[in-house]
Design an enzyme around this catalytic site. Structure first.
Site, short mmCIF file in Angstrom:
data_model
loop_
_atom_site.label_atom_id
_atom_site.label_comp_id
_atom_site.label_asym_id
_atom_site.label_seq_id
_atom_site.Cartn_x
_atom_site.Cartn_y
_atom_site.Cartn_z
N GLY A 20 0.83 -1.20 0.00
CA GLY A 20 0.00 0.00 0.00
C GLY A 20 0.86 1.25 0.00
O GLY A 20 0.59 2.22 -0.69
N ARG A 24 7.32 1.74 0.90
CA ARG A 24 7.62 0.31 1.07
C ARG A 24 7.99 -0.31 -0.29
O ARG A 24 8.83 -1.20 -0.36
CB ARG A 24 6.45 -0.42 1.71
CG ARG A 24 6.84 -1.81 2.16
CD ARG A 24 5.87 -2.39 3.15
NE ARG A 24 5.90 -1.68 4.41
CZ ARG A 24 4.91 -1.69 5.30
NH1 ARG A 24 3.82 -2.39 5.05
NH2 ARG A 24 5.01 -1.03 6.43
N GLY A 89 1.20 -6.30 2.87
CA GLY A 89 0.75 -5.19 3.70
C GLY A 89 0.53 -5.61 5.13
O GLY A 89 0.81 -6.74 5.52
N THR A 90 0.02 -4.68 5.91
CA THR A 90 -0.24 -4.96 7.30
C THR A 90 -1.74 -5.13 7.53
O THR A 90 -2.56 -4.73 6.70
CB THR A 90 0.29 -3.83 8.21
OG1 THR A 90 -0.29 -2.61 7.77
CG2 THR A 90 1.79 -3.76 8.17
N GLU A 161 -16.43 2.89 14.07
CA GLU A 161 -17.09 3.12 15.36
C GLU A 161 -18.34 2.25 15.52
O GLU A 161 -19.17 2.47 16.41
CB GLU A 161 -17.43 4.61 15.49
CG GLU A 161 -16.17 5.46 15.55
CD GLU A 161 -16.42 6.96 15.54
OE1 GLU A 161 -17.54 7.38 15.88
OE2 GLU A 161 -15.50 7.70 15.19
N MET A 178 -7.52 -3.17 4.30
CA MET A 178 -8.36 -2.26 3.54
C MET A 178 -8.26 -2.38 2.02
O MET A 178 -8.68 -1.48 1.30
CB MET A 178 -8.06 -0.81 3.97
CG MET A 178 -8.28 -0.57 5.45
SD MET A 178 -7.97 1.13 5.98
CE MET A 178 -9.43 1.95 5.37
N ASP A 202 -1.02 -4.83 14.36
CA ASP A 202 -1.68 -4.43 15.60
C ASP A 202 -2.85 -5.37 15.87
O ASP A 202 -3.30 -6.08 14.97
CB ASP A 202 -2.18 -2.98 15.52
CG ASP A 202 -3.09 -2.75 14.33
OD1 ASP A 202 -2.57 -2.44 13.23
OD2 ASP A 202 -4.31 -2.93 14.46
N1 HPA Z 1 -7.97 -1.99 10.31
C1 HPA Z 1 -7.82 -1.87 9.02
N2 HPA Z 1 -6.64 -1.96 8.41
C2 HPA Z 1 -5.56 -2.17 9.16
C3 HPA Z 1 -5.65 -2.29 10.51
C4 HPA Z 1 -6.92 -2.19 11.12
O1 HPA Z 1 -7.06 -2.29 12.34
N3 HPA Z 1 -4.38 -2.49 10.99
C5 HPA Z 1 -3.55 -2.48 9.93
N4 HPA Z 1 -4.26 -2.29 8.83
#
Ligand code: HPA
Length: 233
Positions: A20, A24, A89-90, A161, A178, A202
């Site tokens: 993304g 990177r 990606g993460t 939320e 995402m 995370d």
């Molecule tokens: N939500 C969406 N995309 C992400 C998150 C998340 O908590 N952490 C890393 N990418």
């Protein structure tokens, strides 16, 4: 050249990594590709082509979110001859068993976005990874400790939320990110191969996050697995 990618014909490999973050993409080009040449700087969404173990490989930033990725991926598939694409990606984990630093191979990618329904007239298409890429990534990831294969969900909101997480947890979804769902859907429509290899940066429920050392190490593991899968296909 296409609208958002300033590459000449033939400058992009048919095999590509898709982070993304454009920085990177630069990092991957500098650390993994021999003789990497930058082919794109439009909007600073960097793209490079070089060789990995003698094979031409490209790496292109896609930006954050389904709409941004869809622009780059559509142009790569339609106008630049890309056949196999792996998102690196993460993601944010939502299950107890998925820990910060783990690798996730996204077998499927659900979404809360309406983006596919416009193609399917309300039918719920199930976006999924290419089996060959998934199998090769799984094989390459066996040497790493903590790897999960399963579903992720590509969300429109990073800062959600609502109680969407609870429903996804109940369905066994491993993590949130995402972009993957659009990559899989566009690839399906165009007869291309796609996969997402993700590291857990995370934990959405416990709020645990990755430190700098873990970030570097897991980034390397993820890129290695993705490159091995591209090489095998
Ligand atoms: N939500 C969406 N995309 C992400 C998150 C998340 O908590 N952490 C890393 N990418």
């Amino acid at each position: 050249m296409s609208l958002h990618i300033g590459a000449q014909k033939g400058e992009i490999s048919e095999k590509i990594l898709l982070p993304g973050d454009p920085l990177r993409a630069k990092w991957v080009a500098e650390n993994y590709l021999d003789g990497a040449k930058q082919y794109n700087s439009i909007r600073n969404m960097f793209g490079y082509t070089g060789t990995y173990r003698g094979e031409r490989i490209s790496v292109q930033g896609t930006g954050m979110g389904l709409p941004s990725l869809s622009i780059y991926v559509t142009e790569l598939f339609n106008e630049h001859g890309v056949e196999s694409a792996i998102r690196i990606g993460t993601c944010g984990a939502i299950q107890e068993k998925t820990k910060v630093g783990d690798l996730i191979l996204a077998m499927t990618a659900s979404t809360d976005s309406n983006i596919n329904r416009r193609f399917t007239n309300g039918l719920d298409f199930a976006p999924h990874a290419d089996f060959g890429l998934l199998q090769a990534a799984h094989e390459a990831s066996k040497k790493f400790d903590r790897v999960h294969v399963g579903g992720v969900s590509s969300m429109d909101y990073f800062y959600d939320e609502t109680d969407a997480n609870e429903k996804l947890i109940k369905h066994g979804v491993l993590a949130l990110e995402m972009e993957a769902s659009q990559l899989y859907s566009i690839a399906a429509r165009k007869g291309k191969k796609a996969l997402a290899v993700l590291t857990v940066s995370d934990h959405v429920i416990t709020h645990e996050a990755m430190d700098a050392d873990a970030r570097e190490r897991t980034l390397n593991d993820m890129v290695e697995v993705a490159l091995a899968a591209l090489s095998a296909n």
